[in-house]
Design an enzyme around this catalytic site. Structure first.
Site, short mmCIF file in Angstrom:
data_model
loop_
_atom_site.label_atom_id
_atom_site.label_comp_id
_atom_site.label_asym_id
_atom_site.label_seq_id
_atom_site.Cartn_x
_atom_site.Cartn_y
_atom_site.Cartn_z
CG ASP A 139 -1.07 13.85 -0.38
OD1 ASP A 139 -1.77 13.68 0.14
OD2 ASP A 139 0.16 13.75 -0.13
CE LYS A 172 -4.07 26.38 -4.99
NZ LYS A 172 -3.31 26.83 -3.90
CD GLU A 189 -2.79 1.57 2.25
OE1 GLU A 189 -2.66 0.71 3.14
OE2 GLU A 189 -3.54 2.74 1.95
CG ASP A 226 -11.63 13.20 -2.76
OD1 ASP A 226 -10.57 12.78 -2.80
OD2 ASP A 226 -12.00 14.10 -2.46
C1 LIG Z 1 -4.61 11.93 1.92
S1 LIG Z 1 -3.18 10.69 2.72
C2 LIG Z 1 -4.30 9.38 2.37
C3 LIG Z 1 -3.83 8.23 3.49
C4 LIG Z 1 -4.76 6.98 3.45
N1 LIG Z 1 -4.55 6.35 2.13
C5 LIG Z 1 -6.03 7.34 3.47
O1 LIG Z 1 -7.05 6.98 2.61
O2 LIG Z 1 -6.51 7.47 4.75
C6 LIG Z 1 -2.09 10.55 1.62
C7 LIG Z 1 -0.84 9.99 2.12
O3 LIG Z 1 0.09 9.56 1.32
C8 LIG Z 1 1.36 9.69 1.89
N2 LIG Z 1 2.30 10.21 0.74
C9 LIG Z 1 2.19 11.16 -0.18
N3 LIG Z 1 3.12 11.22 -1.02
C10 LIG Z 1 3.78 9.90 -1.01
C11 LIG Z 1 4.94 9.39 -1.55
N4 LIG Z 1 5.35 10.04 -2.76
N5 LIG Z 1 5.26 8.30 -1.09
C12 LIG Z 1 4.76 7.68 -0.08
N6 LIG Z 1 3.84 8.16 0.74
C13 LIG Z 1 3.42 9.49 0.20
C14 LIG Z 1 1.02 11.11 2.71
O4 LIG Z 1 2.09 11.02 3.86
C15 LIG Z 1 -0.32 10.73 3.35
O5 LIG Z 1 -0.37 10.04 4.39
#
Ligand SMILES: C[S@@+](CC[C@H](N)C(=O)[O-])C[C@H]1O[C@@H](n2cnc3c(N)ncnc32)[C@H](O)[C@@H]1O
Length: 197
Positions: A112, A116, A37, A148
Protein backbone atom coordinates in the site's frame (compact mmCIF):
# COMPACT_ATOMS: atom_id res chain seq x y z
CA UNK A 1 -3.47 9.80 20.95
CA UNK A 2 -4.41 10.42 24.64
CA UNK A 3 -2.25 8.40 27.08
CA UNK A 4 -5.04 5.94 28.05
CA UNK A 5 -5.80 5.26 24.39
CA UNK A 6 -2.12 4.73 23.57
CA UNK A 7 -1.64 2.39 26.54
CA UNK A 8 -4.69 0.38 25.49
CA UNK A 9 -3.47 0.14 21.87
CA UNK A 10 0.01 -0.90 23.05
CA UNK A 11 -1.45 -3.56 25.37
CA UNK A 12 -3.57 -4.96 22.51
CA UNK A 13 -0.54 -5.05 20.22
CA UNK A 14 1.55 -6.81 22.90
CA UNK A 15 -1.22 -9.43 23.28
CA UNK A 16 -1.29 -10.02 19.50
CA UNK A 17 2.50 -10.43 19.41
CA UNK A 18 2.30 -12.93 22.30
CA UNK A 19 -0.42 -14.91 20.51
CA UNK A 20 1.67 -14.94 17.32
CA UNK A 21 4.72 -16.09 19.27
CA UNK A 22 2.75 -19.17 20.32
CA UNK A 23 1.43 -19.88 16.78
CA UNK A 24 4.51 -19.20 14.68
CA UNK A 25 6.74 -22.22 15.36
CA UNK A 26 4.03 -24.54 13.99
CA UNK A 27 2.66 -22.24 11.28
CA UNK A 28 6.08 -21.39 9.92
CA UNK A 29 7.18 -25.03 10.01
CA UNK A 30 9.87 -25.05 12.72
CA UNK A 31 13.52 -23.94 12.76
CA UNK A 32 15.34 -23.11 9.55
CA UNK A 33 15.35 -20.64 6.68
CA UNK A 34 12.25 -19.09 5.25
CA UNK A 35 11.23 -17.14 2.18
CA UNK A 36 8.63 -14.59 3.28
CA UNK A 37 6.24 -12.52 1.18
CA UNK A 38 4.82 -9.58 3.11
CA UNK A 39 1.36 -8.51 1.90
CA UNK A 40 0.84 -11.53 -0.34
CA UNK A 41 -2.64 -10.37 -1.39
CA UNK A 42 -4.33 -12.95 -3.63
CA UNK A 43 -1.31 -15.28 -3.60
CA UNK A 44 -0.59 -15.49 -7.35
CA UNK A 45 3.03 -14.56 -7.00
CA UNK A 46 4.00 -16.78 -4.03
CA UNK A 47 2.24 -19.84 -5.45
CA UNK A 48 4.20 -19.42 -8.71
CA UNK A 49 7.43 -18.78 -6.78
CA UNK A 50 6.93 -21.78 -4.47
CA UNK A 51 6.20 -24.08 -7.43
CA UNK A 52 9.45 -22.93 -9.10
CA UNK A 53 11.48 -23.27 -5.87
CA UNK A 54 10.39 -26.57 -4.29
CA UNK A 55 13.45 -26.59 -2.02
CA UNK A 56 12.48 -23.33 -0.29
CA UNK A 57 10.02 -23.06 2.56
CA UNK A 58 7.75 -20.17 1.58
CA UNK A 59 5.22 -18.29 3.65
CA UNK A 60 2.98 -15.39 2.71
CA UNK A 61 1.34 -13.08 5.20
CA UNK A 62 -1.52 -10.65 4.83
CA UNK A 63 -4.04 -8.84 6.98
CA UNK A 64 -7.11 -9.91 5.02
CA UNK A 65 -8.63 -13.32 5.70
CA UNK A 66 -10.67 -13.27 2.50
CA UNK A 67 -7.53 -12.88 0.36
CA UNK A 68 -5.71 -15.52 2.40
CA UNK A 69 -8.52 -18.00 1.68
CA UNK A 70 -7.89 -17.41 -2.05
CA UNK A 71 -4.16 -17.90 -1.51
CA UNK A 72 -4.77 -21.22 0.25
CA UNK A 73 -7.12 -22.41 -2.52
CA UNK A 74 -4.43 -21.66 -5.15
CA UNK A 75 -1.81 -23.45 -3.07
CA UNK A 76 -4.02 -26.50 -2.57
CA UNK A 77 -4.85 -26.72 -6.31
CA UNK A 78 -1.13 -26.94 -7.06
CA UNK A 79 -0.52 -29.35 -4.14
CA UNK A 80 2.42 -27.29 -2.85
CA UNK A 81 3.69 -28.62 0.46
CA UNK A 82 6.45 -25.98 0.70
CA UNK A 83 4.07 -22.99 0.61
CA UNK A 84 1.78 -21.67 3.34
CA UNK A 85 -0.16 -18.53 4.20
CA UNK A 86 -1.04 -16.91 7.48
CA UNK A 87 -2.89 -13.93 8.80
CA UNK A 88 -0.50 -11.56 10.51
CA UNK A 89 0.54 -7.93 10.56
CA UNK A 90 4.09 -7.73 9.25
CA UNK A 91 5.78 -5.73 12.04
CA UNK A 92 4.06 -7.88 14.65
CA UNK A 93 5.17 -11.08 12.91
CA UNK A 94 8.76 -9.81 12.82
CA UNK A 95 8.59 -8.96 16.54
CA UNK A 96 7.24 -12.45 17.31
CA UNK A 97 9.54 -14.43 15.00
CA UNK A 98 11.30 -17.29 16.83
CA UNK A 99 15.08 -16.78 16.93
CA UNK A 100 15.68 -20.12 15.16
CA UNK A 101 13.65 -19.11 12.09
CA UNK A 102 15.69 -16.87 9.77
CA UNK A 103 14.41 -14.97 6.77
CA UNK A 104 16.72 -15.76 3.85
CA UNK A 105 14.54 -13.92 1.30
CA UNK A 106 11.87 -11.29 1.82
CA UNK A 107 9.58 -10.04 -0.93
CA UNK A 108 7.35 -7.00 -0.76
CA UNK A 109 5.30 -6.52 -3.92
CA UNK A 110 3.09 -3.51 -4.49
CA UNK A 111 2.66 -2.59 -0.82
CA UNK A 112 0.00 0.00 0.00
CA UNK A 113 1.63 3.28 -1.09
CA UNK A 114 -0.15 5.62 1.36
CA UNK A 115 0.28 8.42 -1.19
CA UNK A 116 -0.87 11.42 0.86
CA UNK A 117 1.94 13.23 2.70
CA UNK A 118 0.17 12.92 6.04
CA UNK A 119 -0.15 9.13 5.53
CA UNK A 120 3.45 8.46 4.47
CA UNK A 121 4.34 7.30 8.00
CA UNK A 122 2.10 4.25 7.45
CA UNK A 123 4.30 2.89 4.64
CA UNK A 124 5.88 -0.42 5.55
CA UNK A 125 9.35 0.13 4.16
CA UNK A 126 10.88 2.64 6.53
CA UNK A 127 13.69 2.65 9.13
CA UNK A 128 11.85 0.94 12.03
CA UNK A 129 10.77 -1.99 9.85
CA UNK A 130 14.19 -2.23 8.21
CA UNK A 131 15.53 -2.66 11.78
CA UNK A 132 13.01 -5.45 12.37
CA UNK A 133 13.89 -7.11 9.08
CA UNK A 134 17.61 -6.82 9.81
CA UNK A 135 17.09 -8.64 13.13
CA UNK A 136 15.21 -11.46 11.34
CA UNK A 137 17.58 -11.86 8.38
CA UNK A 138 21.01 -13.47 8.31
CA UNK A 139 23.94 -11.81 6.56
CA UNK A 140 23.53 -12.12 2.80
CA UNK A 141 19.72 -12.33 2.97
CA UNK A 142 17.87 -10.59 0.16
CA UNK A 143 15.07 -8.06 0.35
CA UNK A 144 13.19 -7.43 -2.89
CA UNK A 145 10.73 -4.53 -3.09
CA UNK A 146 8.54 -3.58 -6.04
CA UNK A 147 6.03 -0.76 -6.41
CA UNK A 148 4.39 1.28 -9.16
CA UNK A 149 4.58 4.40 -6.98
CA UNK A 150 7.48 6.73 -7.82
CA UNK A 151 7.50 8.59 -4.51
CA UNK A 152 7.33 5.42 -2.38
CA UNK A 153 10.09 3.90 -4.53
CA UNK A 154 12.33 6.93 -3.96
CA UNK A 155 11.59 7.04 -0.22
CA UNK A 156 12.26 3.30 0.15
CA UNK A 157 15.56 3.69 -1.72
CA UNK A 158 16.59 6.50 0.63
CA UNK A 159 15.62 4.45 3.71
CA UNK A 160 17.65 1.47 2.46
CA UNK A 161 20.67 3.62 1.57
CA UNK A 162 20.60 5.27 5.01
CA UNK A 163 20.30 1.99 6.92
CA UNK A 164 23.53 0.50 8.28
CA UNK A 165 22.39 -3.15 7.86
CA UNK A 166 21.14 -3.00 4.26
CA UNK A 167 22.98 -2.47 1.00
CA UNK A 168 21.13 -1.78 -2.24
CA UNK A 169 22.39 -3.95 -5.10
CA UNK A 170 22.23 -1.71 -8.16
CA UNK A 171 21.50 -3.53 -11.39
CA UNK A 172 20.57 -6.74 -9.58
CA UNK A 173 17.97 -8.54 -11.72
CA UNK A 174 14.52 -8.98 -10.23
CA UNK A 175 14.69 -12.44 -8.63
CA UNK A 176 11.49 -13.95 -10.01
CA UNK A 177 8.98 -12.65 -12.50
CA UNK A 178 5.38 -13.76 -12.10
CA UNK A 179 2.13 -11.82 -12.18
CA UNK A 180 0.63 -10.32 -9.06
CA UNK A 181 -2.94 -9.04 -8.86
CA UNK A 182 -1.79 -5.44 -8.39
CA UNK A 183 1.01 -5.64 -10.94
CA UNK A 184 -1.55 -6.65 -13.56
CA UNK A 185 -3.71 -3.72 -12.49
CA UNK A 186 -1.01 -1.05 -12.18
CA UNK A 187 1.56 -2.22 -14.76
CA UNK A 188 4.45 0.07 -13.65
CA UNK A 189 7.43 -1.66 -12.02
CA UNK A 190 10.00 0.10 -9.85
CA UNK A 191 12.28 -2.21 -7.91
CA UNK A 192 14.91 -2.35 -5.20
CA UNK A 193 16.89 -5.46 -4.40
CA UNK A 194 18.95 -5.14 -1.23
CA UNK A 195 21.27 -7.40 0.74
CA UNK A 196 21.59 -7.79 4.50
CA UNK A 197 25.18 -6.72 5.33
C1 LIG B 1 -1.78 -3.35 -2.66
S1 LIG B 1 -1.96 -4.95 -2.03
C2 LIG B 1 -0.73 -5.89 -2.93
C3 LIG B 1 -0.98 -7.36 -2.86
C4 LIG B 1 -0.02 -8.24 -3.69
N1 LIG B 1 1.33 -8.15 -3.19
C5 LIG B 1 -0.08 -7.88 -5.16
O1 LIG B 1 0.92 -7.34 -5.68
O2 LIG B 1 -1.11 -8.14 -5.78
C6 LIG B 1 -1.17 -4.83 -0.44
C7 LIG B 1 -1.48 -6.01 0.45
O3 LIG B 1 -0.73 -5.89 1.64
C8 LIG B 1 -1.54 -6.22 2.76
N2 LIG B 1 -0.98 -5.48 3.91
C9 LIG B 1 -1.02 -4.15 4.10
N3 LIG B 1 -0.38 -3.83 5.22
C10 LIG B 1 0.08 -4.99 5.75
C11 LIG B 1 0.80 -5.31 6.94
N4 LIG B 1 1.19 -4.36 7.78
N5 LIG B 1 1.07 -6.62 7.19
C12 LIG B 1 0.66 -7.60 6.34
N6 LIG B 1 -0.02 -7.33 5.19
C13 LIG B 1 -0.32 -6.06 4.91
C14 LIG B 1 -2.93 -5.77 2.35
O4 LIG B 1 -3.94 -6.43 3.06
C15 LIG B 1 -2.94 -6.10 0.86
O5 LIG B 1 -3.42 -7.39 0.60
Amino acid sequence: MPTMGREWAEARRAARVEALRARLPAELGGPGELTLEIGCGHGHWLVAYGAAHPGERCRGIDLLGERLAKCEAKRARRGLANVGFLKAEAAELLDALPADIRLAKVFILYPDPWPKKRQNWKRFLQAANLDRLARACPRGARLAFRTDHADYHAAAGEALAAHPDWRVLPGEPWPFEAPTFFQDLLRDRRDWVAERR
